[in-house]
Design a protein around this motif. Sequence first.
Motif, PDB file in Angstrom:
ATOM      1  N   PHE A 298       0.835  -1.189   0.000  1.00 27.54           N
ATOM      2  CA  PHE A 298       0.000   0.000   0.000  1.00 27.54           C
ATOM      3  C   PHE A 298       0.876   1.248   0.000  1.00 27.54           C
ATOM      4  N   GLY A 299       0.274   2.337  -0.415  1.00 24.56           N
ATOM      5  CA  GLY A 299       0.934   3.624  -0.388  1.00 24.56           C
ATOM      6  C   GLY A 299       0.091   4.627   0.362  1.00 24.56           C
ATOM      7  N   VAL A 300       0.747   5.606   0.989  1.00 27.84           N
ATOM      8  CA  VAL A 300       0.060   6.683   1.683  1.00 27.84           C
ATOM      9  C   VAL A 300       0.509   7.992   1.056  1.00 27.84           C
ATOM     10  N   ILE A 301      -0.462   8.837   0.675  1.00 30.58           N
ATOM     11  CA  ILE A 301      -0.141  10.044  -0.076  1.00 30.58           C
ATOM     12  C   ILE A 301      -0.661  11.291   0.625  1.00 30.58           C
ATOM     13  N   ASP A 302       0.077  12.389   0.455  1.00 34.95           N
ATOM     14  CA  ASP A 302      -0.405  13.712   0.833  1.00 34.95           C
ATOM     15  C   ASP A 302       0.269  14.710  -0.089  1.00 34.95           C
ATOM     16  N   ILE A 303      -0.411  15.795  -0.397  1.00 32.92           N
ATOM     17  CA  ILE A 303       0.190  16.833  -1.229  1.00 32.92           C
ATOM     18  C   ILE A 303       0.011  18.186  -0.558  1.00 32.92           C
ATOM     19  N   GLU A 304       0.891  19.114  -0.901  1.00 36.37           N
ATOM     20  CA  GLU A 304       0.741  20.509  -0.523  1.00 36.37           C
ATOM     21  C   GLU A 304       0.650  21.339  -1.794  1.00 36.37           C
ATOM     22  N   THR A 305      -0.177  22.374  -1.772  1.00 31.34           N
ATOM     23  CA  THR A 305      -0.434  23.158  -2.975  1.00 31.34           C
ATOM     24  C   THR A 305       0.338  24.469  -2.966  1.00 31.34           C
ATOM     25  N   ARG A 306       0.359  25.091  -4.148  1.00 32.13           N
ATOM     26  CA  ARG A 306       1.028  26.385  -4.293  1.00 32.13           C
ATOM     27  C   ARG A 306       0.108  27.561  -3.997  1.00 32.13           C
TER      28      ARG A 306
ATOM     29  N   VAL B 271       0.910  22.075  -7.392  1.00 31.90           N
ATOM     30  CA  VAL B 271       1.547  21.219  -6.391  1.00 31.90           C
ATOM     31  C   VAL B 271       2.921  21.774  -6.044  1.00 31.90           C
ATOM     32  N   SER B 272       3.149  21.995  -4.731  1.00 30.59           N
ATOM     33  CA  SER B 272       4.508  22.341  -4.297  1.00 30.59           C
ATOM     34  C   SER B 272       5.301  21.068  -4.036  1.00 30.59           C
ATOM     35  N   VAL B 273       4.678  20.088  -3.364  1.00 32.55           N
ATOM     36  CA  VAL B 273       5.325  18.808  -3.142  1.00 32.55           C
ATOM     37  C   VAL B 273       4.264  17.751  -2.908  1.00 32.55           C
ATOM     38  N   ALA B 274       4.523  16.528  -3.362  1.00 31.31           N
ATOM     39  CA  ALA B 274       3.692  15.365  -3.078  1.00 31.31           C
ATOM     40  C   ALA B 274       4.579  14.314  -2.441  1.00 31.31           C
TER      41      ALA B 274
ATOM     42  N   SER C 251       9.787   3.098   2.535  1.00 28.59           N
ATOM     43  CA  SER C 251      10.502   4.356   2.329  1.00 28.59           C
ATOM     44  C   SER C 251       9.514   5.438   1.920  1.00 28.59           C
ATOM     45  N   MET C 252       9.983   6.695   2.106  1.00 25.50           N
ATOM     46  CA  MET C 252       9.200   7.869   1.730  1.00 25.50           C
ATOM     47  C   MET C 252       9.774   8.453   0.451  1.00 25.50           C
ATOM     48  N   PHE C 253       8.905   8.873  -0.473  1.00 32.17           N
ATOM     49  CA  PHE C 253       9.351   9.440  -1.746  1.00 32.17           C
ATOM     50  C   PHE C 253       8.676  10.797  -1.944  1.00 32.17           C
ATOM     51  N   ASP C 254       9.451  11.755  -2.494  1.00 30.61           N
ATOM     52  CA  ASP C 254       8.953  13.113  -2.708  1.00 30.61           C
ATOM     53  C   ASP C 254       8.913  13.415  -4.205  1.00 30.61           C
ATOM     54  N   TYR C 255       7.842  14.159  -4.627  1.00 27.55           N
ATOM     55  CA  TYR C 255       7.682  14.496  -6.034  1.00 27.55           C
ATOM     56  C   TYR C 255       7.258  15.964  -6.149  1.00 27.55           C
ATOM     57  N   GLY C 256       7.855  16.641  -7.123  1.00 28.58           N
ATOM     58  CA  GLY C 256       7.453  18.007  -7.427  1.00 28.58           C
ATOM     59  C   GLY C 256       6.472  18.025  -8.586  1.00 28.58           C
TER      60      GLY C 256
ATOM     61  N   TYR D 181       6.972  19.017   6.517  1.00 27.06           N
ATOM     62  CA  TYR D 181       5.595  19.061   7.012  1.00 27.06           C
ATOM     63  C   TYR D 181       4.723  18.021   6.305  1.00 27.06           C
ATOM     64  N   CYS D 182       4.873  17.894   4.991  1.00 26.15           N
ATOM     65  CA  CYS D 182       4.077  16.942   4.216  1.00 26.15           C
ATOM     66  C   CYS D 182       4.423  15.506   4.621  1.00 26.15           C
ATOM     67  N   ARG D 183       5.710  15.236   4.820  1.00 30.06           N
ATOM     68  CA  ARG D 183       6.127  13.895   5.259  1.00 30.06           C
ATOM     69  C   ARG D 183       5.521  13.548   6.622  1.00 30.06           C
ATOM     70  N   ASP D 184       5.456  14.544   7.522  1.00 28.57           N
ATOM     71  CA  ASP D 184       4.866  14.307   8.839  1.00 28.57           C
ATOM     72  C   ASP D 184       3.390  13.918   8.703  1.00 28.57           C
ATOM     73  N   ASP D 185       2.669  14.577   7.794  1.00 32.33           N
ATOM     74  CA  ASP D 185       1.256  14.242   7.591  1.00 32.33           C
ATOM     75  C   ASP D 185       1.092  12.837   7.031  1.00 32.33           C
TER      76      ASP D 185
END
Length: 972
Positions: free
Chosen positions: A799-807, A824-827, A836-841, A935-939
């Motif tokens: 499974f994956g867990v997702i959250d995004i932050e907007t511009r 999107v600022s970061v997902a 593991s945690m992965f970040d996407y712009g 902050y997004c990773r914490d969520d």
Amino acid sequence: MDNPIACYVAALLDSERMAAQVAHHRVVEGVRARHSDPRKPWSPVLGAALSLSGIETLYAHQAEAVDHARAGRHVVVATPTASGKSLCYNLPVMDHCLADTEAKALYLFPLKALAQDQLKGFNELAGLLPVGPGAHRPTAAIYDGDTTPHFRRKIRDAPPNVVMSNPEMVHLSMLPHHAAWAGFLAGLSYVVVDEVHTYRGVMGSHMAMVFRRLLRLCAYYGAHPTFLFSSATIGNPVELCRMLTGLDVHPVLESGAARGRRHVVFINPEGSPAQAAIELLRAALAREMRTIVYCQSRKLTELVALWASERGGEYRDRISAYRAGFLPEERREIEARMASGELLAVISTSALELGIDIGGLDLCIMVGYPGSIMATWQRGGRVGRTARDSVVALVAQEDALDQYFMRHPEDFFARPPESAMLNPFNPVIMDRHLICAAAELTLRRGEGFLREEAVGRRVDELVTAGHLCEVVDTASGHPGEIVTYRKRPHGDLDLRGAGRSMHIEDVTGDDSCTREGRRPVIGTLDAHRAFREAHPGAVYLHRGRTYVIEDMDMGSLAVRARRARVGYYTRPRGSKDTEILEVLGTRTCLGTRVHFGRLKVTEQITGYEKRAVRGGKLLGITALDLPPLRFETEGLWFEIPHAVRVGCEAGYLHFMGGIHAFEHAAIGMLPLLVMTDRNDLGGISTPMHPQVNGPAVFIYDGMPGGAGLTRQAFEQAEELLLTTLRTIDECPCETGCPSCVHSPKCGSGNRPIDKSAARYVLESIRTGAAPATVTKEVTMTPSAPFAPGAPRRPAPERFGVIDIETRYSADEVGGWHRADRMGVSVACVWDSGEESMFDYGQDDLDGLVSRLRLFDLVIGFNHVKFDYAVLGGLHPFAFRSLPSLDLLVEINARLGYRLKLDNVARATLGGGKSADGLMALKWWKEGRLDLITEYCRDDVAATRDLYLHGREHGHIFFTNKAGQKVRLPVGW
């Protein structure tokens, strides 16, 4: 697909946005027409006119109704909308008028628009009859409040064959001035009562006396008219007509009309029901489908019409509202434009529920369950005429009945239509009609009007009380005629209310006075309702304007209101008490006893709440010092066995909150059995009633004298209890909500309420013995794991867990509905396979999509509605096609309201969010992508741990408004 209806339904079921909100879809197959000829042929001229109008033969039910009507038998035709009921009465009336040019008929319609529509149809058929020497064309005219005094006089002096009117005009004009109508009444052969199912409850009690007074005056002038009733499909048409008139009627219940195939769609919207309806309407407009949208209130009708026009694009000028309160010429224009096809959509209150002809329609959208099976099918019957395919869409609100049918659609289709109930001898209403009858024509003992036992007995009681006066015969010295002191009592009697009428006067400014110096009257209320709706300080709405009540003068029966723009509405608060006056019936109901009888209710309005129009937030409570309101009515009451109370309290449940919730839920479910609205009912739950000698739950008719509603519910008490238990048990909320145990008109603000206690009480009654005690849901520490046998999803392999932050914020892009513009600022994504945690712009969304497609389940907190909407504006991938578990949606479904991630994380995990969305937007403008990512990773981590806790233990925790830590079962 060439069929636009099939295309529309297919698109709805495939829609990325709407498909998940479809709770049920069913196709109701059409039926072929069945024809028949009347036993007695028509006269040559009428037969020729029918042929010219394209009618070569009648439907089977039309022929049956015509045969009985022409034989002088009273008839009720109770068939679906658009089955040609008008011909069932127009043809025998026209046939009789051709044979007897002096014959008269009275047509009664509950709405003026219906009279206009029927006059047009009658004249079109009459216009096909021959003219010239020896020929006669039956004539018709409308006599109502819109008829000018000049034409009223002409109609009275030289009445046409058919007078089309309404109950108020019969009561206020025809009966008190019957001498001026003597020629019409003497020749009255038929009385046509259209939409007779609308004469129920309080209005029905009034009409029962109006019809008896009319029959009395007809007999005085030597006429004995045949009654022809038409009705929607209801459960008791014969009984209803007998209660209204005292007459035996022949039922015609099987329609011979053709009906096209009908798609029925139940939609349980994620957000606003009005917005969901607008989405359905926009899709229909794009296909040029002719649509009617039904709303539950005048205000919502106007708002939906406004919003639909704003978003209607090229179709904005082909959408119109339609409701009571419009000028007659405005309504006629809308009806004509709809019938011609110039308008594609009309947004209406129940004003268009009845048989006004606005042409063939393709789609019916109902914003909220109309309150009865009958009304739902009647509104749905406005579409799909002449064997055309059609769609009926029911968009649920959070009301208990709406949500019940969303969970049990099969019950909707299996359930027969409700029965229409009234109390024909309601003493409060009957008293005033008897005084009117005495003013119209002196009452005489032994006359037919007084032979009904309830009427004759009540006249004797009024004479004893001095409200009527018995004149002693001077020759014999014996009592003779019964008269009234009053000359014209009719104007003080409102056919749509109980008790005395109070006038609401506009006291805004000196310029509001009329030339005679009187204040303009903007409405009327019966005194019973005025205590709740027109007390000092109450907000009163009239024709889109807001008024604040300044004063209520019971002496002059005047309510004074001043126009004001306020951002709040008011809701009364108070207390109630009940006294049992007479027990009329007792029966065993599962594990308890239920009674029916006469009650005296004392209601004390102690104050009122001010609540914000937007959001309903409580702004304050104002105390009132009003006299108590006392009235007698009918009601039923359930005894609550002592053992049930003991068991409930032993389980640390709130017994009073439980029976209070039982009362609310039962009132909400009672309209399943009886054609009524919960606003027509009242209830009281008490832990100790002195006459019952124990706890009891009372449900009563909410108007003086009663309306027969609880009388029928008493006979179906077992079904009422079981349905109430089912509703409480299956509602996904945890602590109670408007879909189960909350009431919008509770005088104590829905306090106390204990859903678990209500479930315990009802289950105890169902089984006949108190079950094992249950524990309180509120707990401070984790307890037992998820209950065995409860519905639970299988654990995904990856499974994956997702959250995004907007511009950008919602304000910056034009609102939350434009999430696709937020950027999107970061997902951030947690991958359980790689731990593991992965970040996407925003420039690497292809990589994000590739990652998400690896998962058996994508988990988030409000990611389906929001995150996917944001991403959908930047990438062509169908994000909603991913297998998803949205924790916010799951929590909302259980509780009936939303919680913030921070609340749930702190209560469950001991730690909350490190920042908030506004701070993340500020960081984006400052270029601090590192802080946004952290902050997004914490969520994401909080969402992941919350999911894992719920999956392992079968529950999570949240903090309620009282600061308590509450356990919430979940099936993750």
